[in-house]
Design an enzyme around this catalytic site. Structure first.
Site, short mmCIF file in Angstrom:
data_model
loop_
_atom_site.label_atom_id
_atom_site.label_comp_id
_atom_site.label_asym_id
_atom_site.label_seq_id
_atom_site.Cartn_x
_atom_site.Cartn_y
_atom_site.Cartn_z
N ARG A 176 32.95 34.21 37.93
CA ARG A 176 32.42 35.56 38.08
C ARG A 176 32.87 36.53 36.99
O ARG A 176 32.41 37.66 36.92
CB ARG A 176 32.74 36.11 39.47
CG ARG A 176 34.21 36.42 39.71
CD ARG A 176 34.38 36.97 41.10
NE ARG A 176 35.65 37.63 41.26
CZ ARG A 176 36.25 37.77 42.43
NH1 ARG A 176 35.71 37.26 43.50
NH2 ARG A 176 37.40 38.40 42.52
N ARG A 180 30.66 38.85 27.40
CA ARG A 180 29.58 39.66 26.81
C ARG A 180 29.70 39.74 25.30
O ARG A 180 30.79 39.97 24.79
CB ARG A 180 29.67 41.10 27.33
CG ARG A 180 29.53 41.25 28.80
CD ARG A 180 29.26 42.72 29.10
NE ARG A 180 29.35 42.92 30.53
CZ ARG A 180 30.24 43.72 31.10
NH1 ARG A 180 31.08 44.41 30.34
NH2 ARG A 180 30.26 43.85 32.41
N ARG A 254 45.83 35.16 51.75
CA ARG A 254 46.59 35.41 50.55
C ARG A 254 46.86 36.91 50.57
O ARG A 254 46.05 37.69 51.05
CB ARG A 254 45.75 35.06 49.33
CG ARG A 254 46.53 34.87 48.04
CD ARG A 254 45.66 34.20 47.02
NE ARG A 254 44.56 35.07 46.61
CZ ARG A 254 44.66 36.08 45.78
NH1 ARG A 254 45.83 36.40 45.26
NH2 ARG A 254 43.61 36.82 45.45
N ARG A 285 49.52 43.13 37.78
CA ARG A 285 48.99 44.32 37.11
C ARG A 285 49.74 45.58 37.51
O ARG A 285 50.47 45.59 38.51
CB ARG A 285 47.50 44.48 37.35
CG ARG A 285 47.07 44.23 38.76
CD ARG A 285 45.55 44.20 38.86
NE ARG A 285 45.16 44.11 40.25
CZ ARG A 285 43.92 44.05 40.68
NH1 ARG A 285 42.92 44.07 39.83
NH2 ARG A 285 43.66 43.97 41.97
N GLU A 310 51.73 45.42 41.02
CA GLU A 310 51.11 44.56 42.04
C GLU A 310 51.61 43.13 41.88
O GLU A 310 51.56 42.58 40.79
CB GLU A 310 49.59 44.63 41.87
CG GLU A 310 48.84 43.83 42.91
CD GLU A 310 47.33 44.05 42.86
OE1 GLU A 310 46.88 45.18 42.58
OE2 GLU A 310 46.60 43.08 43.10
N TYR A 358 35.67 37.31 52.19
CA TYR A 358 35.98 38.37 51.23
C TYR A 358 34.75 39.26 51.06
O TYR A 358 33.69 38.78 50.69
CB TYR A 358 36.45 37.85 49.87
CG TYR A 358 36.79 39.04 49.00
CD1 TYR A 358 38.02 39.67 49.14
CD2 TYR A 358 35.85 39.62 48.15
CE1 TYR A 358 38.31 40.83 48.44
CE2 TYR A 358 36.14 40.79 47.45
CZ TYR A 358 37.37 41.38 47.60
OH TYR A 358 37.65 42.53 46.93
N ASP A 360 33.46 42.97 49.31
CA ASP A 360 33.68 44.24 48.63
C ASP A 360 33.17 45.34 49.55
O ASP A 360 32.45 45.08 50.52
CB ASP A 360 32.92 44.26 47.29
CG ASP A 360 33.76 43.64 46.18
OD1 ASP A 360 34.99 43.74 46.24
OD2 ASP A 360 33.17 43.05 45.25
#
Ligand code: FAD
Ligand code: UDP
Length: 373
Positions: A176, A180, A254, A285, A310, A358, A360
């Site tokens: 995913r 580009r 997780r 991060r 994190e 999961y 969004d």
């Protein structure tokens, strides 16, 4: 008082459901076991800054109905997610695009040059496959972007994030990630993106306006046995295995954990998200929360800043269940619970915990908008 719905969980699923039910003339009681409303999008204010307590949340969708719905409640700002990767002090733009390629290979300036370099970089891995599909994340990544990007931007970050060798992880995780051949650092391909002006709590407040709510209220201790006496239907957004008393076994999750601190500077890292892609740093991060809502000079409006490291953390009971684990055991067990849920009279199971899926934020809202009440 008999409600039409008792809604367990005030996250985006429960809150959007309550909003729509109220519009349809139904009565609801929304409960949450946490001491606040909003589920994982809840923000805590520190030094004037909205701190994403349960991890950075960026709203993105291509669904115009969803975008119009949320903007009808509270306008969204122009935040565009453009994370930067830090590999042992070297900085690279993400997702993989012409900026990344020209930073990685200083003699690459054009899309054709980048394509030729990636072709060269991936040749060995493609030849080794000999026509078969990539079997694991390492093979997939090497075939997608080649060895330099794999080494500096993927391998160690992924190992930190998943706690496993890239050869043992499924290939689909990396599919995913966009690649580009244009200078475009926007992490998402969606048409619409942003953060509610005034923060996510504003959105939740609007969704739950005029609706009865109760925090610090656990369904299992307060209503599990008696809910049918106070409501016609139940909307359950908590963990599906817990609803059934874990009778077929516990689902794995997780999780991530955060170390949040105040920094005595107005602008700590110049971006909302910096990924640390080497093992040198134990965290994956660092989030600097003010950049989600303050742009350009506005960043200096507050003299301090709040940052969160994190960490990917092994899940243990008692921790926040964040992401479902997509392996055979958990998929089969979740399916078993879903079959039980389908037979449960008068109960709607929805959202990421109750569906063990999961989601969004956009798809959660889309799902509720499609439900007939
Ligand atoms: P939740 O928000 O988890 O709400 C469920 C609620 O139910 C919780 O408040 C919980 O306390 C309550 N509850 C559970 N059990 C009980 C009980 N027994 N009694 C009472 N209450 C109970 N999505 C994006 O679109 N963009 C992002 O950038 C993004 N980043 C994310 C980062 C992280 C770290 C995580 C974990 C998720 C992210 N998401 C993101 C996904 C987003 O958080 C979900 O889509 C959204 O939270 C789903 O809402 P929900 O209502 O299903 O679940
Ligand atoms: N990924 C990576 N390097 C990065 C960012 C992501 O290798 O700097 C890989 C990693 O394997 C991760 C996957 O891409 O699991 C998906 O990343 P994304 O940011 O979309 O997922 P999230 O962190 O939101 O789960």
């Amino acid at each position: 008082m008999k409600y039409d719905y008792l809604i367990v969980g005030s996250g985006l699923f429960g809150a959007t459901f309550a909003y729509r039910a109220k519009q349809a003339g139904k009565t609801c009681l929304v409960i949450d076991k946490r001491s606040h409303l909003g589920g994982n999008v809840y923000c805590e204010e520190t030094e004037g800054i909205h701190v994403h307590k349960y991890g950075a949340h960026i709203f993105h969708t291509s669904n115009k109905e969803v975008w119009d719905f949320v903007n009808g409640l509270v306008p969204f700002n122009r935040y565009t997610n453009c994370p930067v990767a830090n590999y042992k002090g070297e900085l690279y733009n993400l997702p993989f695009n012409m900026n990344t390629f020209s930073q990685m290979w200083h003699d690459v300036h054009t899309p054709d040059e980048a394509k030729a370099r990636i072709e060269e970089q991936r040749r060995e891995a493609v030849e080794a496959l000999n026509g078969r599909e990539p079997q694991n994340l390492e093979e997939q990544a090497l075939c997608l972007v080649g060895k330099d990007i794999y080494k500096k931007l993927i391998k160690e970050y992924t190992e930190k994030q998943w706690g496993r060798d890239c050869k043992e992880l499924p290939a689909f995780i990396i599919k995913r990630l966009p690649v580009r051949f244009v200078f475009d650092n926007n992490y998402f391909n969606d048409l619409y993106q942003g953060i509610p002006i005034g923060g996510y709590n504003k959105l939740i407040e609007k969704l739950l306006e005029g609706i009865e709510t109760k925090t610090d209220c656990d369904f299992f201790t307060e209503y599990k046995e008696s809910w049918r006496e106070i409501a016609d239907k139940l909307v359950y957004t908590g963990p599906i295995d817990e609803y059934f008393g874990y009778q077929s076994g516990k689902l794995d999750w997780r999780t991530v954990s955060f170390k949040t601190r105040i920094e005595e500077t107005a602008n700590y890292q110049g971006n909302a998200v910096i990924n640390y892609t080497s093992h040198e740093k134990p965290y994956t991060r660092v989030i600097e929360h003010k950049h989600f809502e303050l742009f350009g000079e506005e960043v200096y409006k507050y003299p301090k800043t709040v940052v969160s490291e994190e960490y990917s953390t092994e899940y243990k009971p008692g921790m926040e269940p964040y992401y479902p684990v997509n392996d055979e055991r958990n998929n089969a067990l979740a399916e078993q619970y879903r079959e039980m849920a389908a037979k449960e009279q008068g109960v709607i199971f929805g959202g990421r915990l109750a569906e063990y899926k999961y989601y969004d934020m956009g798809p959660v809202i889309e799902k509720v908008l499609k439900l007939s009440l």
